[in-house]
Design an enzyme around this catalytic site. Structure first.
Site, PDB file in Angstrom:
ATOM      1  N   LYS A  11       0.817  -1.216   0.000  1.00  0.00           N
ATOM      2  CA  LYS A  11       0.000   0.000   0.000  1.00  0.00           C
ATOM      3  C   LYS A  11       0.856   1.274   0.000  1.00  0.00           C
ATOM      4  O   LYS A  11       2.059   1.227   0.263  1.00  0.00           O
ATOM      5  CB  LYS A  11      -0.943  -0.026   1.202  1.00  0.00           C
ATOM      6  CG  LYS A  11      -1.999  -1.130   1.094  1.00  0.00           C
ATOM      7  CD  LYS A  11      -2.980  -1.066   2.257  1.00  0.00           C
ATOM      8  CE  LYS A  11      -4.085  -2.094   2.116  1.00  0.00           C
ATOM      9  NZ  LYS A  11      -5.065  -1.982   3.216  1.00  0.00           N
ATOM     10  N   PHE A  59     -15.833   2.857   6.378  1.00  0.00           N
ATOM     11  CA  PHE A  59     -14.429   3.105   6.046  1.00  0.00           C
ATOM     12  C   PHE A  59     -14.155   3.199   4.544  1.00  0.00           C
ATOM     13  O   PHE A  59     -13.029   3.499   4.140  1.00  0.00           O
ATOM     14  CB  PHE A  59     -13.540   2.004   6.652  1.00  0.00           C
ATOM     15  CG  PHE A  59     -13.846   0.617   6.145  1.00  0.00           C
ATOM     16  CD1 PHE A  59     -13.293   0.151   4.963  1.00  0.00           C
ATOM     17  CD2 PHE A  59     -14.690  -0.220   6.858  1.00  0.00           C
ATOM     18  CE1 PHE A  59     -13.574  -1.130   4.494  1.00  0.00           C
ATOM     19  CE2 PHE A  59     -14.977  -1.506   6.400  1.00  0.00           C
ATOM     20  CZ  PHE A  59     -14.412  -1.957   5.220  1.00  0.00           C
ATOM     21  N   ARG A  87      -1.518 -14.454   4.483  1.00  0.00           N
ATOM     22  CA  ARG A  87      -2.278 -13.789   5.549  1.00  0.00           C
ATOM     23  C   ARG A  87      -1.524 -13.896   6.876  1.00  0.00           C
ATOM     24  O   ARG A  87      -1.514 -12.952   7.665  1.00  0.00           O
ATOM     25  CB  ARG A  87      -3.691 -14.356   5.635  1.00  0.00           C
ATOM     26  CG  ARG A  87      -4.489 -14.050   4.346  1.00  0.00           C
ATOM     27  CD  ARG A  87      -5.951 -14.319   4.446  1.00  0.00           C
ATOM     28  NE  ARG A  87      -6.624 -13.407   5.353  1.00  0.00           N
ATOM     29  CZ  ARG A  87      -6.897 -12.130   5.102  1.00  0.00           C
ATOM     30  NH1 ARG A  87      -6.524 -11.579   3.967  1.00  0.00           N
ATOM     31  NH2 ARG A  87      -7.545 -11.397   5.984  1.00  0.00           N
ATOM     32  N   THR A  93      -5.350  -7.481  10.421  1.00  0.00           N
ATOM     33  CA  THR A  93      -5.733  -6.282   9.670  1.00  0.00           C
ATOM     34  C   THR A  93      -5.484  -5.022  10.485  1.00  0.00           C
ATOM     35  O   THR A  93      -4.967  -4.032   9.975  1.00  0.00           O
ATOM     36  CB  THR A  93      -7.217  -6.363   9.256  1.00  0.00           C
ATOM     37  OG1 THR A  93      -7.407  -7.551   8.477  1.00  0.00           O
ATOM     38  CG2 THR A  93      -7.638  -5.160   8.444  1.00  0.00           C
ATOM     39  N   ARG A 104       2.491  -6.159   8.932  1.00  0.00           N
ATOM     40  CA  ARG A 104       1.719  -5.038   9.475  1.00  0.00           C
ATOM     41  C   ARG A 104       2.308  -4.529  10.785  1.00  0.00           C
ATOM     42  O   ARG A 104       2.296  -3.327  11.041  1.00  0.00           O
ATOM     43  CB  ARG A 104       0.255  -5.425   9.607  1.00  0.00           C
ATOM     44  CG  ARG A 104      -0.414  -5.504   8.229  1.00  0.00           C
ATOM     45  CD  ARG A 104      -1.844  -5.934   8.301  1.00  0.00           C
ATOM     46  NE  ARG A 104      -2.494  -5.828   7.000  1.00  0.00           N
ATOM     47  CZ  ARG A 104      -3.430  -6.658   6.581  1.00  0.00           C
ATOM     48  NH1 ARG A 104      -3.845  -7.655   7.347  1.00  0.00           N
ATOM     49  NH2 ARG A 104      -3.975  -6.492   5.392  1.00  0.00           N
ATOM     50  N   ASN A 114      -2.390   0.113   6.584  1.00  0.00           N
ATOM     51  CA  ASN A 114      -1.848  -1.084   7.227  1.00  0.00           C
ATOM     52  C   ASN A 114      -0.840  -1.836   6.354  1.00  0.00           C
ATOM     53  O   ASN A 114      -0.637  -3.030   6.515  1.00  0.00           O
ATOM     54  CB  ASN A 114      -2.974  -1.999   7.719  1.00  0.00           C
ATOM     55  CG  ASN A 114      -3.842  -2.551   6.608  1.00  0.00           C
ATOM     56  OD1 ASN A 114      -3.609  -2.286   5.433  1.00  0.00           O
ATOM     57  ND2 ASN A 114      -4.840  -3.321   6.978  1.00  0.00           N
ATOM     58  N   HIS A 117      -2.127  -5.525   1.523  1.00  0.00           N
ATOM     59  CA  HIS A 117      -3.406  -6.209   1.321  1.00  0.00           C
ATOM     60  C   HIS A 117      -3.075  -7.605   0.834  1.00  0.00           C
ATOM     61  O   HIS A 117      -2.109  -7.802   0.088  1.00  0.00           O
ATOM     62  CB  HIS A 117      -4.246  -5.498   0.250  1.00  0.00           C
ATOM     63  CG  HIS A 117      -5.363  -6.347  -0.283  1.00  0.00           C
ATOM     64  ND1 HIS A 117      -6.599  -6.393   0.309  1.00  0.00           N
ATOM     65  CD2 HIS A 117      -5.404  -7.210  -1.341  1.00  0.00           C
ATOM     66  CE1 HIS A 117      -7.361  -7.251  -0.365  1.00  0.00           C
ATOM     67  NE2 HIS A 117      -6.665  -7.746  -1.373  1.00  0.00           N
TER      68      HIS A 117
END
Length: 142
Positions: A11, A59, A87, A93, A104, A114, A117
């Site tokens: 991100k 959000f 994951r 998250t 993260r 965060n 993704h």
């Protein structure tokens, strides 16, 4: 051994921190093969389309704005049990709940910013990979 593909985004906040190489190294150290990768800036249409399942949630607008705020890296990862393993590497998250050593925990700034993704299922991975990559942009390696 089940080889899967999953989709990942680095991100804008992690790209701004110049963490791309470190994150890619984590993917490769975990046994993933990066079979597609590119840097881009999302338009509003692209961001809203990608996150369409969240439209109407509180959000959504902030997420779309954040994802348009700078360049991102999109990649397809291949490996054994790729969806779940990615994951696990990403962490929770909400970075406040992410275990030490996860992406993260190391690179996130907030719930929205965060850092990464990752697809939540094989079906999502297929849809998300197809959203950003044509078949001829996927380069599996033996």
């Amino acid at each position: 051994m089940t080889i899967e593909r999953t989709f990942s985004i680095v991100k804008p906040n992690a790209v701004a921190k110049n963490a791309i190489g470190a994150i890619y190294a984590r993917f490769e150290s975990a046994g993933f093969t990066i079979v597609a990768s590119k840097m881009l800036r999302l338009s509003r249409e692209q961001a809203e389309g990608f996150y369409a399942e969240h439209k109407g949630k509180p959000f959504f607008d902030g997420l779309v704005e954040f994802m348009m705020s700078g360049p991102i890296m999109v990649q397809a990862l291949e490996g054994e049990n790729a969806v779940q393993r990615n994951r696990d590497i990403m962490g929770a998250t909400n970075p406040a709940n992410a275990l030490a050593g996860t992406l993260r925990a190391d690179y996130a700034d907030s719930f929205t910013a965060n850092a990464v993704h990752g697809s939540d299922s094989i079906e999502s991975a297929q849809r998300e990979i197809a959203y950003f990559f044509s078949d001829d942009e996927i380069c599996p390696r033996a």
